[in-house]
Enzyme design. Sequence first.
Site, PDB file in Angstrom:
ATOM      1  N   CYS A  54     -17.174  -9.643 -24.975  1.00 33.31           N
ATOM      2  CA  CYS A  54     -16.933 -10.635 -26.019  1.00 33.31           C
ATOM      3  C   CYS A  54     -16.005 -10.029 -27.075  1.00 33.31           C
ATOM      4  O   CYS A  54     -16.012  -8.823 -27.288  1.00 33.31           O
ATOM      5  CB  CYS A  54     -18.200 -11.106 -26.714  1.00 33.31           C
ATOM      6  SG  CYS A  54     -19.459 -11.728 -25.606  1.00 33.31           S
ATOM      7  N   ARG A  60     -11.675  -9.253 -23.230  1.00 33.23           N
ATOM      8  CA  ARG A  60     -13.071  -8.821 -23.343  1.00 33.23           C
ATOM      9  C   ARG A  60     -14.047  -9.889 -22.865  1.00 33.23           C
ATOM     10  O   ARG A  60     -15.248  -9.632 -22.763  1.00 33.23           O
ATOM     11  CB  ARG A  60     -13.393  -8.491 -24.804  1.00 33.23           C
ATOM     12  CG  ARG A  60     -12.603  -7.314 -25.333  1.00 33.23           C
ATOM     13  CD  ARG A  60     -12.926  -7.102 -26.796  1.00 33.23           C
ATOM     14  NE  ARG A  60     -14.281  -6.645 -26.962  1.00 33.23           N
ATOM     15  CZ  ARG A  60     -14.635  -5.393 -27.193  1.00 33.23           C
ATOM     16  NH1 ARG A  60     -13.722  -4.473 -27.272  1.00 33.23           N
ATOM     17  NH2 ARG A  60     -15.900  -5.064 -27.335  1.00 33.23           N
ATOM     18  N   TRP A  96     -18.200 -13.604 -23.328  1.00 34.80           N
ATOM     19  CA  TRP A  96     -18.577 -13.291 -21.945  1.00 34.80           C
ATOM     20  C   TRP A  96     -20.083 -13.536 -21.898  1.00 34.80           C
ATOM     21  O   TRP A  96     -20.852 -12.846 -22.569  1.00 34.80           O
ATOM     22  CB  TRP A  96     -18.257 -11.835 -21.607  1.00 34.80           C
ATOM     23  CG  TRP A  96     -18.462 -11.518 -20.161  1.00 34.80           C
ATOM     24  CD1 TRP A  96     -17.550 -11.665 -19.149  1.00 34.80           C
ATOM     25  CD2 TRP A  96     -19.650 -10.981 -19.555  1.00 34.80           C
ATOM     26  NE1 TRP A  96     -18.095 -11.280 -17.959  1.00 34.80           N
ATOM     27  CE2 TRP A  96     -19.389 -10.853 -18.171  1.00 34.80           C
ATOM     28  CE3 TRP A  96     -20.901 -10.618 -20.026  1.00 34.80           C
ATOM     29  CZ2 TRP A  96     -20.323 -10.363 -17.273  1.00 34.80           C
ATOM     30  CZ3 TRP A  96     -21.847 -10.139 -19.132  1.00 34.80           C
ATOM     31  CH2 TRP A  96     -21.546 -10.011 -17.771  1.00 34.80           C
ATOM     32  N   ASN A 115     -21.691  -9.952 -31.024  1.00 37.53           N
ATOM     33  CA  ASN A 115     -21.627  -9.281 -29.719  1.00 37.53           C
ATOM     34  C   ASN A 115     -22.880  -8.442 -29.572  1.00 37.53           C
ATOM     35  O   ASN A 115     -23.368  -7.881 -30.555  1.00 37.53           O
ATOM     36  CB  ASN A 115     -20.437  -8.313 -29.643  1.00 37.53           C
ATOM     37  CG  ASN A 115     -19.125  -9.028 -29.490  1.00 37.53           C
ATOM     38  OD1 ASN A 115     -19.088 -10.227 -29.305  1.00 37.53           O
ATOM     39  ND2 ASN A 115     -18.047  -8.266 -29.576  1.00 37.53           N
ATOM     40  N   GLY A 116     -23.350  -8.284 -28.339  1.00 39.57           N
ATOM     41  CA  GLY A 116     -24.533  -7.452 -28.121  1.00 39.57           C
ATOM     42  C   GLY A 116     -25.691  -8.314 -27.645  1.00 39.57           C
ATOM     43  O   GLY A 116     -25.498  -9.477 -27.263  1.00 39.57           O
ATOM     44  N   GLU A 133     -11.207   3.414  -5.107  1.00 40.48           N
ATOM     45  CA  GLU A 133     -10.502   2.761  -6.210  1.00 40.48           C
ATOM     46  C   GLU A 133      -9.577   1.647  -5.683  1.00 40.48           C
ATOM     47  O   GLU A 133      -9.484   0.577  -6.288  1.00 40.48           O
ATOM     48  CB  GLU A 133      -9.711   3.823  -6.996  1.00 40.48           C
ATOM     49  CG  GLU A 133      -8.840   3.318  -8.117  1.00 40.48           C
ATOM     50  CD  GLU A 133      -9.580   2.526  -9.207  1.00 40.48           C
ATOM     51  OE1 GLU A 133     -10.814   2.543  -9.244  1.00 40.48           O
ATOM     52  OE2 GLU A 133      -8.887   1.851  -9.988  1.00 40.48           O
ATOM     53  N   LYS A 193      -9.889  -2.271  -6.746  1.00 40.70           N
ATOM     54  CA  LYS A 193      -8.780  -3.034  -7.332  1.00 40.70           C
ATOM     55  C   LYS A 193      -8.569  -4.324  -6.557  1.00 40.70           C
ATOM     56  O   LYS A 193      -8.432  -5.389  -7.131  1.00 40.70           O
ATOM     57  CB  LYS A 193      -7.511  -2.176  -7.258  1.00 40.70           C
ATOM     58  CG  LYS A 193      -6.634  -2.131  -8.437  1.00 40.70           C
ATOM     59  CD  LYS A 193      -7.083  -1.410  -9.669  1.00 40.70           C
ATOM     60  CE  LYS A 193      -8.473  -1.523 -10.101  1.00 40.70           C
ATOM     61  NZ  LYS A 193      -8.888  -0.613 -11.127  1.00 40.70           N
ATOM     62  N   GLU A 243     -11.475  -6.900  -7.161  1.00 44.71           N
ATOM     63  CA  GLU A 243     -11.628  -7.503  -8.485  1.00 44.71           C
ATOM     64  C   GLU A 243     -10.515  -8.472  -8.850  1.00 44.71           C
ATOM     65  O   GLU A 243     -10.756  -9.434  -9.561  1.00 44.71           O
ATOM     66  CB  GLU A 243     -11.873  -6.463  -9.598  1.00 44.71           C
ATOM     67  CG  GLU A 243     -10.722  -5.583  -9.981  1.00 44.71           C
ATOM     68  CD  GLU A 243     -11.102  -4.601 -11.113  1.00 44.71           C
ATOM     69  OE1 GLU A 243     -10.547  -3.503 -11.131  1.00 44.71           O
ATOM     70  OE2 GLU A 243     -11.939  -4.945 -11.972  1.00 44.71           O
ATOM     71  N   HIS A 283     -20.607   5.720  11.477  1.00 44.82           N
ATOM     72  CA  HIS A 283     -22.053   5.694  11.207  1.00 44.82           C
ATOM     73  C   HIS A 283     -22.530   4.300  10.822  1.00 44.82           C
ATOM     74  O   HIS A 283     -23.602   4.156  10.254  1.00 44.82           O
ATOM     75  CB  HIS A 283     -22.392   6.714  10.116  1.00 44.82           C
ATOM     76  CG  HIS A 283     -22.057   8.116  10.528  1.00 44.82           C
ATOM     77  ND1 HIS A 283     -22.863   8.859  11.361  1.00 44.82           N
ATOM     78  CD2 HIS A 283     -20.965   8.880  10.276  1.00 44.82           C
ATOM     79  CE1 HIS A 283     -22.300  10.041  11.568  1.00 44.82           C
ATOM     80  NE2 HIS A 283     -21.138  10.073  10.931  1.00 44.82           N
ATOM     81  N   LYS A 337     -13.365  -6.735 -19.883  1.00 44.45           N
ATOM     82  CA  LYS A 337     -12.754  -5.396 -19.913  1.00 44.45           C
ATOM     83  C   LYS A 337     -13.760  -4.304 -20.255  1.00 44.45           C
ATOM     84  O   LYS A 337     -13.777  -3.258 -19.614  1.00 44.45           O
ATOM     85  CB  LYS A 337     -11.608  -5.412 -20.939  1.00 44.45           C
ATOM     86  CG  LYS A 337     -10.852  -4.105 -21.057  1.00 44.45           C
ATOM     87  CD  LYS A 337      -9.976  -3.873 -19.858  1.00 44.45           C
ATOM     88  CE  LYS A 337      -9.185  -2.598 -19.927  1.00 44.45           C
ATOM     89  NZ  LYS A 337      -8.770  -2.156 -18.580  1.00 44.45           N
TER      90      LYS A 337
END
Length: 614
Positions: free
Chosen positions: A2, A30, A79, A105-106, A487, A491, A494, A510, A609
């Site tokens: 947020c 955010r 968010w 926020n929080g 990574e 990428k 997402e 395996h 983010k």
Amino acid sequence: MCGIVGYIGSLDSQSPAEILIQGLKRLEYRGYDSAGIALLNKDEIYTCREIGKVKGLEDKWLAAENTVNYQVGIAHTRWATHGKPTEENAHPHRDSSGKIAIVHNGIIENYQSLKKHLVNAGHEFYSETDSEVLAKLIGYHYKGDLLQAVTDALNQVHGTYGLVVACKDEPNKLIAARKGSPIVIGMSDKSSIIASDVSAIVSHTKHVIYLDDDDLAVITPGNVDILDLNHRQVSREVQELDWDTDSTQKDGYEHFMLKEIFEQPEAINNSIRGRYNLSIGNAILSGLSGVDKELASISQIIILGCGTSMHAGMVAEYAIEELAGIPVKVMQAADFRYRNPIVGPNDLVIAISQSGETADTLAAVKEAKQKGAFVIGLCNVVGSSIAREAGRGVYLHAGPEISVASTKAFTCQVSVLLLLALKLGRSRRLSLAQGVEVAQAIKSIPAINQLLLDKQFNHIATIAPAYTQAHSMFFLGRGYLYPVALEGALKLKEISYIHAEGYHAAELKHGPIALLEEGTPIVALLNDIEGKDKMLGNVEECKARGARILGIITEGDTQAAEICDDVIEIPSSHKLSTVLSTTIALQLFSYQVAKLKGCEIDQPRNLAKSVTVE
Ligand code: M6R
């Protein structure tokens, strides 16, 4: 998560609404589930909220054609944590009298019991959010003194907050507070701007104050008083930002992600400049000066991070073990924090975080410190919570990273971690000649990456169409390239929403090989470094089961090229540099696939983010 903006003052050139909406756009990375704004003067609080992105809010505000003269306002981009992304759940939230508005926020952990108490006292709720409970609680305590009401409410709250509060009866001030969720206050002559991060501030002023946990701030135009929860004055340093406005703009690139991919040679240069010395084959990290004794006595290193930052730590695990011979463990920060970790005074804990605000990494730093470990932070955002909590460390100097998908932060993190590996290595077992070789490899990283970008950008665009219809893709690597495979898969998933997994190539047999079907794409990291021979064998096994192979190979390697359906060639370089150019090739590949699929590249669905909640 947020974004918060608050503004008080008078700028002739822009109205508070324009300033707040512009600030929200800068913070939109955010969170982008809904957005809202509250503007006030002594007569009224005007609120406007909308589901979705800030643009929707802006259109709604413009359509309202509100010409009232406001000098104070607060705004939020959300968010969702508690409650769906609906207009009712969007901030700002108001108290029952309608005089007070907040952005928060929080997470208020005890919101249910507080809500029960408020309902019993006759308050009615319109949303499912914990933030509305906080707004109503402040209103419940309000008896003509906003600072006191906020203080009383916060004394009843368990949880985290970055908070800005406005009140129609006291229109000449804003109150801000922080616990576990950042608040920065920008100061200029006639105005003050408050935000959850500096991106919303940098175009107005370079002079900022970061609140600490349990700080309260009373903000008036161009002035701020900071108090603790007992209303004792506390002093916080005014810091000068070294970010410029341009670094938060797209600069002609279609997306921030592409801009940040292309910025990497320069960003890495900024990360490593002045931090290596070729003649002594060593690294000079001023953030770690004076602690050689502590570093000499460590017997284990634990690297903490989440997502991309954790992957950077995994590359460092290989480098530190190889160069310095110190055992390294990489741990997901939440896992570390909740397992009662075995860590103590002889351990070096390295916390990696681009934002410096990731809740789990921050909590893990506190846990490690409490257990007596020697903790250092590796953050990009100067003054961020993790950087401050760690107390010492190395900044990346990568510049602002706006795209939700992290790119330049990873390559800068790895570059700085290689410097640290070199420093630790030289103090233990690396000879001068070996140190010089590593320092030279680190120095070469920006130029090799530039070469890769120049040569491969157009080529990658031509091979991407063959992969847009894939349902699943697998990224395989060994050794240093194993974290790069992880990574690369992160990428792709997402930003393109294609299911993608990274595996150590040896792990394939395996289990995961059962997933291969005719045409399943495999991205094989076949670079000509240790492990390549085994990788060639693994690729043959995949081909035998019908997989389509996209090989990442060293330029001119015909042996590797022959077994692949498509290739991306990486300039030949030292393996420490190869790790980074290979990562950049995979970033470009994901970008091109996502672009062809028409995805929202800079703001992928469901993501934010900075993950500032657990
Ligand atoms: O700010 P941090 O580096 O602590 O963030 C950690 C992760 O949330 C972040 O790397 C995330 O995985 C990115 N979206 C990856 O692109």
